[in-house]
Design a protein around this motif. Structure first.
Motif, PDB file in Angstrom:
ATOM      1  N   LYS A   1      31.638  39.278 -49.378  1.00 13.10           N
ATOM      2  CA  LYS A   1      30.975  37.973 -49.224  1.00 13.10           C
ATOM      3  C   LYS A   1      29.547  38.136 -48.725  1.00 13.10           C
ATOM      4  O   LYS A   1      28.604  37.586 -49.291  1.00 13.10           O
ATOM      5  CB  LYS A   1      31.729  37.087 -48.217  1.00 13.10           C
ATOM      6  CG  LYS A   1      33.060  36.611 -48.676  1.00 13.10           C
ATOM      7  CD  LYS A   1      33.769  35.815 -47.589  1.00 13.10           C
ATOM      8  CE  LYS A   1      34.160  36.639 -46.384  1.00 13.10           C
ATOM      9  NZ  LYS A   1      35.082  37.733 -46.672  1.00 13.10           N
ATOM     10  N   THR A   2      29.408  38.907 -47.650  1.00 15.01           N
ATOM     11  CA  THR A   2      28.075  39.077 -47.071  1.00 15.01           C
ATOM     12  C   THR A   2      27.169  39.839 -48.036  1.00 15.01           C
ATOM     13  O   THR A   2      25.987  39.511 -48.196  1.00 15.01           O
ATOM     14  CB  THR A   2      28.181  39.794 -45.705  1.00 15.01           C
ATOM     15  OG1 THR A   2      29.022  39.004 -44.865  1.00 15.01           O
ATOM     16  CG2 THR A   2      26.831  39.972 -45.052  1.00 15.01           C
ATOM     17  N   THR A   3      27.735  40.820 -48.702  1.00 16.60           N
ATOM     18  CA  THR A   3      26.963  41.596 -49.677  1.00 16.60           C
ATOM     19  C   THR A   3      26.405  40.689 -50.777  1.00 16.60           C
ATOM     20  O   THR A   3      25.225  40.791 -51.139  1.00 16.60           O
ATOM     21  CB  THR A   3      27.876  42.678 -50.300  1.00 16.60           C
ATOM     22  OG1 THR A   3      28.292  43.560 -49.249  1.00 16.60           O
ATOM     23  CG2 THR A   3      27.185  43.455 -51.389  1.00 16.60           C
TER      24      THR A   3
ATOM     25  N   LEU B   1      27.773  31.526 -41.215  1.00 19.41           N
ATOM     26  CA  LEU B   1      28.887  30.831 -40.578  1.00 19.41           C
ATOM     27  C   LEU B   1      29.947  31.793 -40.051  1.00 19.41           C
ATOM     28  O   LEU B   1      30.931  31.386 -39.460  1.00 19.41           O
ATOM     29  CB  LEU B   1      29.512  29.889 -41.629  1.00 19.41           C
ATOM     30  CG  LEU B   1      30.213  28.631 -41.151  1.00 19.41           C
ATOM     31  CD1 LEU B   1      29.328  27.805 -40.232  1.00 19.41           C
ATOM     32  CD2 LEU B   1      30.665  27.799 -42.334  1.00 19.41           C
ATOM     33  N   ASP B   2      29.760  33.079 -40.284  1.00 21.08           N
ATOM     34  CA  ASP B   2      30.762  34.061 -39.868  1.00 21.08           C
ATOM     35  C   ASP B   2      30.470  34.521 -38.436  1.00 21.08           C
ATOM     36  O   ASP B   2      29.368  35.016 -38.165  1.00 21.08           O
ATOM     37  CB  ASP B   2      30.722  35.274 -40.827  1.00 21.08           C
ATOM     38  CG  ASP B   2      31.841  36.272 -40.532  1.00 21.08           C
ATOM     39  OD1 ASP B   2      32.549  36.112 -39.520  1.00 21.08           O
ATOM     40  OD2 ASP B   2      31.989  37.220 -41.320  1.00 21.08           O
ATOM     41  N   PRO B   3      31.440  34.349 -37.526  1.00 19.24           N
ATOM     42  CA  PRO B   3      31.215  34.800 -36.141  1.00 19.24           C
ATOM     43  C   PRO B   3      30.867  36.289 -36.032  1.00 19.24           C
ATOM     44  O   PRO B   3      30.356  36.728 -35.005  1.00 19.24           O
ATOM     45  CB  PRO B   3      32.543  34.496 -35.448  1.00 19.24           C
ATOM     46  CG  PRO B   3      33.191  33.437 -36.287  1.00 19.24           C
ATOM     47  CD  PRO B   3      32.748  33.692 -37.697  1.00 19.24           C
TER      48      PRO B   3
ATOM     49  N   VAL C   1      25.763  29.776 -47.883  1.00 19.90           N
ATOM     50  CA  VAL C   1      26.578  29.786 -46.663  1.00 19.90           C
ATOM     51  C   VAL C   1      27.541  30.968 -46.727  1.00 19.90           C
ATOM     52  O   VAL C   1      28.441  31.012 -47.561  1.00 19.90           O
ATOM     53  CB  VAL C   1      27.369  28.467 -46.509  1.00 19.90           C
ATOM     54  CG1 VAL C   1      28.100  28.446 -45.166  1.00 19.90           C
ATOM     55  CG2 VAL C   1      26.461  27.247 -46.646  1.00 19.90           C
ATOM     56  N   ASP C   2      27.337  31.929 -45.844  1.00 18.49           N
ATOM     57  CA  ASP C   2      28.202  33.114 -45.761  1.00 18.49           C
ATOM     58  C   ASP C   2      29.379  32.762 -44.847  1.00 18.49           C
ATOM     59  O   ASP C   2      29.192  32.489 -43.664  1.00 18.49           O
ATOM     60  CB  ASP C   2      27.407  34.295 -45.186  1.00 18.49           C
ATOM     61  CG  ASP C   2      28.192  35.597 -45.274  1.00 18.49           C
ATOM     62  OD1 ASP C   2      29.160  35.670 -46.057  1.00 18.49           O
ATOM     63  OD2 ASP C   2      27.831  36.554 -44.565  1.00 18.49           O
ATOM     64  N   CYS C   3      30.585  32.750 -45.417  1.00 19.13           N
ATOM     65  CA  CYS C   3      31.770  32.245 -44.698  1.00 19.13           C
ATOM     66  C   CYS C   3      32.532  33.361 -43.990  1.00 19.13           C
ATOM     67  O   CYS C   3      32.476  34.519 -44.394  1.00 19.13           O
ATOM     68  CB  CYS C   3      32.714  31.567 -45.684  1.00 19.13           C
ATOM     69  SG  CYS C   3      32.042  30.059 -46.387  1.00 19.13           S
TER      70      CYS C   3
ATOM     71  N   CYS D   1      28.599  37.650 -37.796  1.00 15.65           N
ATOM     72  CA  CYS D   1      27.124  37.618 -37.936  1.00 15.65           C
ATOM     73  C   CYS D   1      26.524  38.784 -38.717  1.00 15.65           C
ATOM     74  O   CYS D   1      25.380  39.186 -38.434  1.00 15.65           O
ATOM     75  CB  CYS D   1      26.417  37.611 -36.583  1.00 15.65           C
ATOM     76  SG  CYS D   1      27.117  36.607 -35.330  1.00 15.65           S
ATOM     77  N   ASN D   2      27.244  39.344 -39.667  1.00  9.83           N
ATOM     78  CA  ASN D   2      26.680  40.486 -40.405  1.00  9.83           C
ATOM     79  C   ASN D   2      25.446  40.109 -41.223  1.00  9.83           C
ATOM     80  O   ASN D   2      24.513  40.899 -41.345  1.00  9.83           O
ATOM     81  CB  ASN D   2      27.741  41.098 -41.334  1.00  9.83           C
ATOM     82  CG  ASN D   2      28.881  41.713 -40.557  1.00  9.83           C
ATOM     83  OD1 ASN D   2      28.747  41.988 -39.372  1.00  9.83           O
ATOM     84  ND2 ASN D   2      30.009  41.914 -41.200  1.00  9.83           N
ATOM     85  N   ALA D   3      25.451  38.920 -41.795  1.00 10.80           N
ATOM     86  CA  ALA D   3      24.287  38.498 -42.594  1.00 10.80           C
ATOM     87  C   ALA D   3      23.053  38.387 -41.698  1.00 10.80           C
ATOM     88  O   ALA D   3      21.955  38.822 -42.070  1.00 10.80           O
ATOM     89  CB  ALA D   3      24.567  37.170 -43.298  1.00 10.80           C
TER      90      ALA D   3
HETATM   91 MG   LIG Z   1      30.940  39.102 -44.149  1.00  6.45          MG
END
Ligand SMILES: [Mg+2]
Ligand SMILES: Nc1ncnc2c1ncn2[C@@H]1O[C@H](COP(=O)(O)OP(=O)(O)O)[C@@H](O)[C@H]1O
Length: 260
Positions: free
Chosen positions: A15-17, A38-40, A126-128, A42-44
Motif C-alpha cells: 500500500k505504502t509503496t 492514515l497508517d499509525p 490516502v495511505d491506509c 507512518c511509513n509514508a
Molecule cells: Mg504501509
C-alpha cells in the motif's frame, strides 16, 4: 478534490509503496498532490520526509478546524508539488470499532476543509492501515475511488473477496458507490504460481482487476531506502518502474474523470 484510498486488509502487500509511487508520478507530472498518512505506522510520512509539524492527522481527526489542519500539513522535499498530511502513532486511537457514522465521516470533513484553508490539490492519496477498522472505513468514505493492493498468493482471492465486499457494503450503507480497482503487486513474471493466481483473480473479479500489475523490483526498495521518489532514480529498473506508476496514475485519474 479527487481522492484515492489505497487499502488492503493485510500489511506488507505494498500500500505504502503504491502510494509513494503514485505520489512520485503525480508530482513529476506537476499535479499538486497531498499524501494523507492514515497508517499509525507512518511509513509514508517517514519516506516523504516532510518538515516538522505542530499537529498530525491524529490531531486533525479529533479537531478538524482549518488552523489545525494547516499545522498538520508540510511540504515534502521530493517535489514542490507534494505535501504530506503527516501520520502519527496516536492515529491508532481513532481506529476503534465504532459504527457511528459521524466517525466514519471525519476524514471527509477534514479533507473538505482543504479549499477553505487555501489548499487546492489535483490529487489526494490516502495511505491506509492494514485493517478494516474505523480508519480505513473513513478513508473509503472520503475517497472517490479505492485501489486495493494484493500479492498474487494463495490467499489473495479470499482476502480480496472480503475487501471488495467491505467496500460494497459500505457503499450501500452510505449510498456512496465507489469504483474499485485491484492491483497485484510484487509479481514475479516468470513464476507459474503467480501467473496462476493472477488468472484466478481475473476470473473472480473480472474488470475490477487492473491490466497493470507491479513486478518485484529492487529499484522500489532502493528508492524507499534513500527516501527518494522513484522518478529521481537512474537506471533501467527505476525508469521502467516509474513508467508503470505513470501508467497507473493515468488509469486511476481516468476513473475519476469517468465518474464526473
Ligand atoms: Mg504501509
Ligand atoms: N513491487 C515491489 N518490489 C519490491 N519490493 C516491494 C514491492 N512492493 C513492496 N515492496 C517492499 O515490501 C515491503 C512492504 O511494502 P509496503 O508498501 O510497506 O506494504 P504495506 O504498506 O501494504 O504494509 C517494503 O519493504 C517494500 O519496499
Amino acid at each position: 478534490m479527487p481522492t484515492l484510498a489505497i487499502a488492503s486488509l493485510k500489511g506488507g502487500v505494498g500500500k505504502t509503496t503504491v502510494t509513494l509511487g503514485l505520489a512520485s508520478a503525480a508530482a513529476h507530472a506537476g499535479v499538486p498532490t497531498l499524501v494523507a498518512d492514515l497508517d499509525p505506522q507512518c511509513n509514508a510520512t517517514t519516506a516523504l520526509d516532510p518538515g516538522e509539524t505542530e499537529a498530525s492527522i491524529a490531531t486533525v481527526l479529533g479537531d478538524p478546524r482549518s488552523s489545525t489542519l494547516l499545522s498538520a500539513i508540510a511540504a515534502s522535499p521530493w517535489s514542490e508539488h507534494l505535501d504530506v498530511l503527516v501520520g502519527a502513532e496516536e492515529t491508532e486511537s481513532h481506529n476503534h470499532p465504532d459504527p457511528r457514522s459521524y466517525r466514519v465521516g471525519r476524514l471527509e470533513r477534514v479533507l473538505g476543509r482543504l479549499p477553505a484553508a487555501g489548499r487546492e490539490y489535483g490529487l489526494v492519496l490516502v495511505d491506509c492501515p492494514p485493517s478494516l477498522g474505523q480508519l480505513t472505513r473513513s478513508a473509503l468514505f472520503a475517497a472517490d475511488g479505492a485501489l486495493l493492493i494484493t500479492e498474487p498468493t494463495m490467499f489473495a482471492v479470499s482476502g480480496m473477496r472480503r475487501a471488495v465486499a467491505a467496500v460494497h457494503e459500505q457503499a450501500q450503507r452510505y449510498r456512496k458507490p465507489r469504483p474499485i480497482s485491484i492491483l497485484p503487486n510484487r509479481v514475479k513474471p516468470r513464476s507459474v504460481e503467480h501467473q496462476f493466481r493472477i488468472t484466478e483473480l481475473r476470473e473472480v473479479f473480472g474488470d475490477l482487476l487492473l491490466d497493470t500489475s507491479f513486478p518485484e523490483r529492487t529499484a522500489i526498495q532502493q528508492a524507499q531506502g534513500a527516501c527518494r521518489p522513484i522518478h529521481a532514480l537512474r537506471g533501467k529498473g527505476a525508469k521502467e518502474t516509474a513508467e508503470l506508476f505513470d501508467q497507473l496514475l493515468r488509469q486511476v485519474r481516468g476513473q475519476f474523470s469517468g465518474r464526473r
